[in-house]
Scaffold this active site. Structure first.
Site, short mmCIF file in Angstrom:
data_model
loop_
_atom_site.label_atom_id
_atom_site.label_comp_id
_atom_site.label_asym_id
_atom_site.label_seq_id
_atom_site.Cartn_x
_atom_site.Cartn_y
_atom_site.Cartn_z
CG HIS A 64 45.91 41.61 31.38
ND1 HIS A 64 46.74 42.70 31.22
CD2 HIS A 64 44.80 42.09 31.98
CE1 HIS A 64 46.14 43.79 31.70
NE2 HIS A 64 44.96 43.45 32.16
CB CYS A 112 40.91 43.00 31.15
SG CYS A 112 41.66 43.98 32.46
O1 L14 Z 1 38.04 46.74 36.49
O2 L14 Z 1 44.67 48.15 35.63
O3 L14 Z 1 38.06 46.78 34.33
O4 L14 Z 1 44.95 46.34 34.47
C1 L14 Z 1 40.63 47.01 34.15
C2 L14 Z 1 42.08 47.31 34.08
C3 L14 Z 1 40.73 47.23 36.63
C4 L14 Z 1 42.24 47.47 36.52
C5 L14 Z 1 38.61 46.99 35.42
C6 L14 Z 1 44.24 47.11 35.12
C7 L14 Z 1 39.98 47.58 35.38
C8 L14 Z 1 42.80 46.81 35.29
#
Ligand code: L14
Ligand code: 25A
Length: 352
Positions: free
Chosen positions: A254, A129
């Site tokens: 985010h 993300c």
């Molecule tokens: O690799 O915890 O797609 O905000 C996406 C969510 C890694 C951690 C990924 C988080 C995950 C991320």
């Protein structure tokens, strides 16, 4: 109309639920949607397109007659079950990290590198993300003036760690409403409440400079993913990228502070114009009106929002940029559905 048979693996999770609502909302040409999850959820009803559908248990035999399988049940489940889906004739769009750096697997953000979809062999990876929302912005800048180096700090919402992490933050906030949470007393001796296994300390009223596990050199896996995935998506294998990823007590969306050093000059005004015209981006940048994007504003919406575009005068050609997007939508479910839509447009998935 006939339409596609679409399976969603991890349909009861934070991203899986978002996938179901985005499929319905965008009128994706699905004749049938099959929600798959663990035995915990087998037989439960889940809402889809104004109705209810019944969750089935994910198994190797789940994919008969399935044209498209969207996976979001973690890397272990993708490694175990995606090959079965491909064997059954489905195209897999995988939201986990399992296949992202596999040189055989396209890693795709449609606004940035849709062309690489043509080489797919059954599995397409959806990027991390934090990477997605950044590369949507970096791509037009790279095309215009060439990127020399990127330094990013993230402010990541708890929804990224799954539904259980959202519930955990809500629990902490509610507990604090009835009894004061002291900084020293909040995290227990055993390491305190944990998110998706990575947060050993309290997340409410705090910032945790750790997302995913620590790797050998002191980086976290999330930071390494941002470096490697950005290079692969932009097609610049040696691009200098430096990332620090931080979990903040935000439920969803985010935020990122990104410093971009470029080969040739790009003024803040030119950058605003360039980005405002780019696909998938909305610029909100008017300091005089105190206008800039925030997580609360971006949550529930599709665009990658950009603001605070300004010159970094500490080096010759550089900009500072603030980027915010809904991590469950553009950062995960929306991007996966857009990949599927692009596959249909490119005649790479049986048309409806
Ligand atoms: O690799 O915890 O797609 O905000 C996406 C969510 C890694 C951690 C990924 C988080 C995950 C991320
Ligand atoms: O295992 P990993 O590799 O660590 O990855 C799993 C984690 O990754 C998240 C996911 O979020 C989970 O935290 N995740 C995956 N891709 C992501 C992405 N791109 C991502 N997060 C952000 N961005 P989640 O917890 O919201 O969703 C998990 C989904 O996966 C299904 N699932 C889990 N194990 C499965 C499985 N499906 C099939 N076979 C398996 N063996 C899971 O279905 C959910 O859809 P479920 O039935 O297990 O979940 C039902 C409800 O139960 C909650 N829950 C989760 N863990 C537990 C739990 N309840 C009780 N005990 C638990 N230990 C879920 O929140 C869900 O609401």
């Amino acid at each position: 109309m006939s339409g596609l048979r679409v399976a969603v693996a991890g349909a009861t999770g934070a991203v899986g639920r978002e996938m179901l609502s985005i499929l319905a909302e965008r009128n994706f040409p699905a004749a049938e949607v099959v929600p798959l999850a663990s035995e915990r959820s087998e037989g439960k009803s889940i809402s889809y397109a104004g109705g209810e559908i019944r969750v089935k248990r994910l198994g190797h035999d789940s994919f008969e007659g399935v044209d498209l399988a969207l996976f979001s049940a973690g890397a272990a489940r993708s490694l175990e079950f995606a090959p079965s889906a491909v064997k059954a004739g489905a195209v897999v769009v995988d939201n986990s990290s399992a296949y992202r750096m596999d040189p055989e697997v396209p890693l795709v953000v449609p606004e940035v590198n849709a062309g690489v979809l043509a080489s797919h062999k059954g599995i397409i990876a959806n990027p991390n993300c934090s990477t997605i929302q950044m590369v949507v912005v970096l791509k037009p800048i790279h095309e215009r003036v060439g990127i020399r180096r990127v330094v990013v700090s993230t402010y990541q919402a708890v929804s990224g760690a799954g539904q259980s992490a959202v519930d955990e933050l809500r629990g902490h906030v509610e507990a604090a409403g009835s009894a004061p949470v002291s900084a020293a007393g909040s995290a227990s001796a055993s390491g305190g409440p944990s998110g998706a296994g990575e947060a050993a300390q309290l997340i409410a009223f705090n910032c945790l400079p750790q997302i995913d596990v620590f790797l050998d050199e002191g980086d976290t896996k999330e930071e390494r993913k941002m470096v490697n995935e950005t290079r692969k998506i932009l097609g610049v294998p040696d691009l200098p990228v430096s990332a620090t990823c931080v979990r903040v007590p935000v439920y969803n969306a985010h935020s990122e502070s990104v410093n971009v050093e470029t080969e040739r000059p790009l003024s803040p005004g030119e950058a605003r114009e360039l980005l405002a015209a780019a696909a998938g981006i909305e610029v909100i940048d008017d300091p005089a009106r105190l206008a800039y994007p925030t997580a609360l504003f971006a949550s529930g919406h599709d665009p990658v929002y950009v603001g605070r575009i300004r010159r970094d005068s500490s080096v010759t050609n550089a900009l500072n940029i603030w980027i915010v997007s809904d991590n469950l939508r553009k950062g995960a479910a929306l991007n996966a559905v857009q990949i599927a839509e692009t596959l249909i447009e490119m005649n790479l998935l049986r048309a409806a």
